[in-house]
Design a protein around this motif. Sequence first.
Motif, PDB file in Angstrom:
ATOM      1  N   VAL A 130      -8.044   5.335  11.399  1.00 24.85           N
ATOM      2  CA  VAL A 130      -7.104   5.187  10.296  1.00 24.85           C
ATOM      3  C   VAL A 130      -7.832   5.506   8.997  1.00 24.85           C
ATOM      4  N   LYS A 131      -7.131   6.158   8.088  1.00 21.27           N
ATOM      5  CA  LYS A 131      -7.671   6.461   6.771  1.00 21.27           C
ATOM      6  C   LYS A 131      -7.452   5.255   5.860  1.00 21.27           C
ATOM      7  N   ALA A 132      -8.543   4.710   5.358  1.00 21.66           N
ATOM      8  CA  ALA A 132      -8.450   3.490   4.570  1.00 21.66           C
ATOM      9  C   ALA A 132      -7.657   3.695   3.289  1.00 21.66           C
ATOM     10  N   THR A 133      -7.804   4.857   2.672  1.00 22.79           N
ATOM     11  CA  THR A 133      -7.113   5.110   1.408  1.00 22.79           C
ATOM     12  C   THR A 133      -5.606   4.993   1.574  1.00 22.79           C
ATOM     13  N   GLU A 134      -5.084   5.545   2.678  1.00 22.79           N
ATOM     14  CA  GLU A 134      -3.645   5.468   2.919  1.00 22.79           C
ATOM     15  C   GLU A 134      -3.207   4.040   3.193  1.00 22.79           C
ATOM     16  N   SER A 135      -4.021   3.295   3.954  1.00 24.72           N
ATOM     17  CA  SER A 135      -3.662   1.910   4.265  1.00 24.72           C
ATOM     18  C   SER A 135      -3.595   1.065   3.013  1.00 24.72           C
ATOM     19  N   LEU A 136      -4.554   1.259   2.106  1.00 23.36           N
ATOM     20  CA  LEU A 136      -4.572   0.474   0.871  1.00 23.36           C
ATOM     21  C   LEU A 136      -3.462   0.902  -0.076  1.00 23.36           C
ATOM     22  N   LYS A 137      -3.075   2.169  -0.019  1.00 26.90           N
ATOM     23  CA  LYS A 137      -1.973   2.625  -0.852  1.00 26.90           C
ATOM     24  C   LYS A 137      -0.665   1.986  -0.388  1.00 26.90           C
ATOM     25  N   GLN A 138      -0.515   1.876   0.940  1.00 30.05           N
ATOM     26  CA  GLN A 138       0.710   1.298   1.484  1.00 30.05           C
ATOM     27  C   GLN A 138       0.730  -0.215   1.339  1.00 30.05           C
ATOM     28  N   ALA A 147      -5.064  -5.104   5.567  1.00 29.18           N
ATOM     29  CA  ALA A 147      -4.250  -3.881   5.517  1.00 29.18           C
ATOM     30  C   ALA A 147      -4.255  -3.138   6.845  1.00 29.18           C
ATOM     31  N   LEU A 148      -5.258  -3.385   7.695  1.00 32.70           N
ATOM     32  CA  LEU A 148      -5.348  -2.681   8.975  1.00 32.70           C
ATOM     33  C   LEU A 148      -4.544  -3.362  10.071  1.00 32.70           C
ATOM     34  N   GLN A 149      -4.063  -4.555   9.816  1.00 29.99           N
ATOM     35  CA  GLN A 149      -3.310  -5.285  10.834  1.00 29.99           C
ATOM     36  C   GLN A 149      -2.120  -4.465  11.317  1.00 29.99           C
ATOM     37  N   GLY A 150      -1.989  -4.344  12.641  1.00 31.61           N
ATOM     38  CA  GLY A 150      -0.853  -3.642  13.212  1.00 31.61           C
ATOM     39  C   GLY A 150      -0.922  -2.139  13.149  1.00 31.61           C
ATOM     40  N   ARG A 151      -2.016  -1.561  12.692  1.00 28.62           N
ATOM     41  CA  ARG A 151      -2.115  -0.103  12.562  1.00 28.62           C
ATOM     42  C   ARG A 151      -2.978   0.533  13.641  1.00 28.62           C
ATOM     43  N   LYS A 935       5.174  -7.406   6.389  1.00 27.73           N
ATOM     44  CA  LYS A 935       3.891  -7.615   5.718  1.00 27.73           C
ATOM     45  C   LYS A 935       3.880  -7.061   4.307  1.00 27.73           C
ATOM     46  N   SER A 936       4.519  -5.936   4.096  1.00 24.74           N
ATOM     47  CA  SER A 936       4.497  -5.379   2.741  1.00 24.74           C
ATOM     48  C   SER A 936       5.645  -4.402   2.532  1.00 24.74           C
TER      49      SER A 936
END
Length: 1007
Positions: A130-138, A147-151, A935-936
């Motif tokens: 997973v790309k961290a930048t995208e996870s934190l953006k979402q 932010a990685l939960q469920g991904r 979650k968000s």
Amino acid sequence: MNFKITIITRWLCLVLCCCLSLSAWAQTAVIKGKVVDKKGEPVIGASVAVIGTSIGTITDIDGAFTLNKVPDKAKVKVSYVGYDARTVNVSGQKFLNITLSENEKMLDEVVVVGYGVMRKSDLTGAVSSVKATESLKQMPVSDLSTALQGRLAGVSIVEQSGQPGSNSVIRVRGVNSFEADTGPLIVIDGFIGGDFNSLNPADIESVEVLKDASATAVYGSRGANGVILITTKNPEKGKVQVTYNGFVNMKTPYKLPEVLSAGEFARLANDYGREYFGAQGVEKVFYSDEQIAEFDQGLRGYDYLHNIFRDVSIEHNHDISISGGSEKTQFLVSGNFNDNRGIVQNSRSTRVNYRTKVDTKILKWLKAGVNIWGNYNETYGPRFSQYEGVLLQALGYPTTIEPKDENGNYNNMNLNSPQYNPMGHIWEIDKGGFNSSTHLQGYIDVTLWKGLSFKMLQGGTFANNLSTQTCGADSYEAYKNANQTSATATSTQNINWINSNILSYVQEFNENHRINATLLLEQQYNNNRTNYSNGKYIVSEKIGADNTGMADVVTGNTSRNVSTLLSYMARVNYVLMNRYMFTASFRRDGSSRHAKGNEWENFASGAVAWDMKQENFLKYVDPIDRFKLRFGYGETGNQAVALYSAFAKFGNVRDGYNKLGYKVTSLGNRNLKWERTSQFNLGLDMGFLNNRLTFEIDLYHKLSKDVLLKVNTPVITGFGSELRNAGKILNKGIEVTIGADPFVGPTFSWNTKLVLSSNRCTIEELNFIDNDYFTMSGYEEAYFRNIKGERISSMWGYFYEGVWKSYEMQNAPKEAEPGSYKYKNLDNDPEGLINEKDCGIIGNGSPKFNWGWTNTLTYKDFDFSLFVVGFHGFDIYNHTRSALLSVGGSIAPNPEFYNRWTPENEETGIAGFVKNPNKKTSTQFVEKGDFVKVKSITLGYTLPKKILKSCHINNFRIYASLQNPFLFTGYSGIDPEVTLRKPLASGVDYGYYPNGRNYLIGINFGF
């Protein structure tokens, strides 16, 4: 006259402009065209847009498109996922033939696989990325693991507590051990060991998770629980770039349980005094009518539950990074500051992260670099996730009693029995943790020959942790220890260094043969010192833990633990004809944790993959873009057992004359072996419709052998237990990841991803024990038995059947009375006696299934994301509810007591205020824990570049996010997620710190 000429001139200019405009408008045309790939196949769903206008469309099933009213000198941009975008000048053309080239970087994306990288298309093992930048953006958060939960399929991430600074619980494919660590190995830029909190989330580029043994075996004795590889951002050449991201987070509690008001509780307390004590011959009246009237008017009383929580708590987070450099040398410097006040009063954390990374090309064949990162944390908080924690106390304390009396002393009495006042947990807390760590890492990378390179990594960690606690005269600890004040300080210092020497050979001989081979020599050293000091009957509470020597009784000790690990590893990946992949690895580890003869162990793995899309029978099947089958087997180990467990331990003892002596404190077992895990994995990767629809499916079978367990020893030894390799644990499961791009257009796009994971963990063998089960020590673990042949985390207790009614007493056991709890007589005892023989498995706290669903939508300069997770198939033992239904010397302000048994209300499931309610651990307090959390929900807007250009700003985005806004569950407690905190005691609610609802707003920009 001049005035008239001026008016006429202006009108003529206006008419001329209109004519020119009409002329320009007339110079438009209908443009048609077709988009194909290099093979001439149509590209379906490609975005076709006229630059600078709102004109756009997507290609149809034949790759064709039509654009209306296209200006003569316009430029058309064509783009599609997996291909390089193309821009074409119209220049009077009526039909455009456009060919898109495959984006090799995207199609041959490399992933980190441990001690190197590999083409994603060449993978044979189970790896999630997973790309961290995208996870934190979402989902903007201060801790990336959240932010990685469920991904990531197969990776269970649980927010175990809302306490600021707490870590999430991460497990990869279940639980593999009873005594050793069950968390995955974390590797940061090749440095083994660490955690998510040691890094600024904004510094992380990507996260890869190695799940099956064919992928994790390269880490040998540390790979059994999975491996998480974190890659941080690299500096880039060019002019200096500055980026900033900051947000403010306003947090509120979820809906809190209902408690009785002061007036309501006063009436209930009088009923309790009449019924409970009246049955014993002495009725009690706790509150007069005058007092109850004052409670009803709000003149007296106290709401403990709402006063331990803040109405709104604030978190703010700030990230800044500066990067740049020349062709030869690049640098990146970043920092993060986070201040997080929890939703519970006096809970707080403050964190500072810093990082410097420099890469330089010294010679054409020689590169070097340094990576320095570290953090400093401070955490504070009341007694919460512990026995008699503040939430349980606040729920159970009478709302009629105020925290302090007129003299300023705490009211530590609950009706007829002593109980520590909950607000003392909040107001008298003097407890903190102060942690700092610095990680130093350097490397040299030498190109020896074409495709052959040598890389040496040298890293070290220097960590200092200090925890202090001062227990004054009004503290909980003093209350429980006969007013004994105390102060404690515990300091740990850790030095850890690791040296990795990696020889790599990567070569593509021709289109039919390529190889990626790695050799490794690695050594690691860990030195940990602990200093403990305690003072009892302290002289000054203000000084407290700052000088524990200022006390009447001072004790202390120090300890030191040293461990070393030496490893050799070889791995080769070979790809034949771009369709047949083979991977094999072998690792040999030598650990100082084991006794002589058991120090060394070998771990091997192998995997194959077949890309069937490259075969002739699928090569020309256009809807299918990827069809790859994978199979792997391997063995890994777990050496994360407590140090010196193989050896007998000595401790000091003093006699009545304070003379020093020594004794054996625990038995050693020199025959202890490594815990070993063997694993099979079968995987299938599929892509359809130009990879707009993708599937990744994995089935696994993971058996952990020689699992460590404390077993009973003969009485003659003088010890109760010793550690042995005594068990087997089996994990079986399936993982599915589904990705789709339902819409891809010039102005609107929608990407969705669904991750599904199912795991079943059972105990296959238990040796050297008297029964087919064992229990763990601890107040939470008391509700569980780990039973051979059953799932881990099995709850054990009685089977609740309601309340004994008056007309049933002829069939009741002797100890029962009308209004007491009734349980199933499993052994059919003729007298109805209820004992241990009537117990059984009453639930299980391990989820069978969890999932995550991510949606990302963009419309012009707006972006929107929705993220949902779910956990299913597990039970929760609600100890909190059980405690609040206790009847004895006191009762809780619990509304459930309104439905208690009375002679007039016998059709109920709640025991009455009777002499012996006979409440036991039973199915009465077992509830379904299944839940779905939104979650968000995040909405962002990026300012157009043409607006920012004049301000010399590269990008500017503002965003707002709702986190944990909705919780769907049948569970009666506050937050079912926090009950999943412990692997062997999963699913018990002991009044843990709940997660809250977050309202967040932030900005990020760069220049």
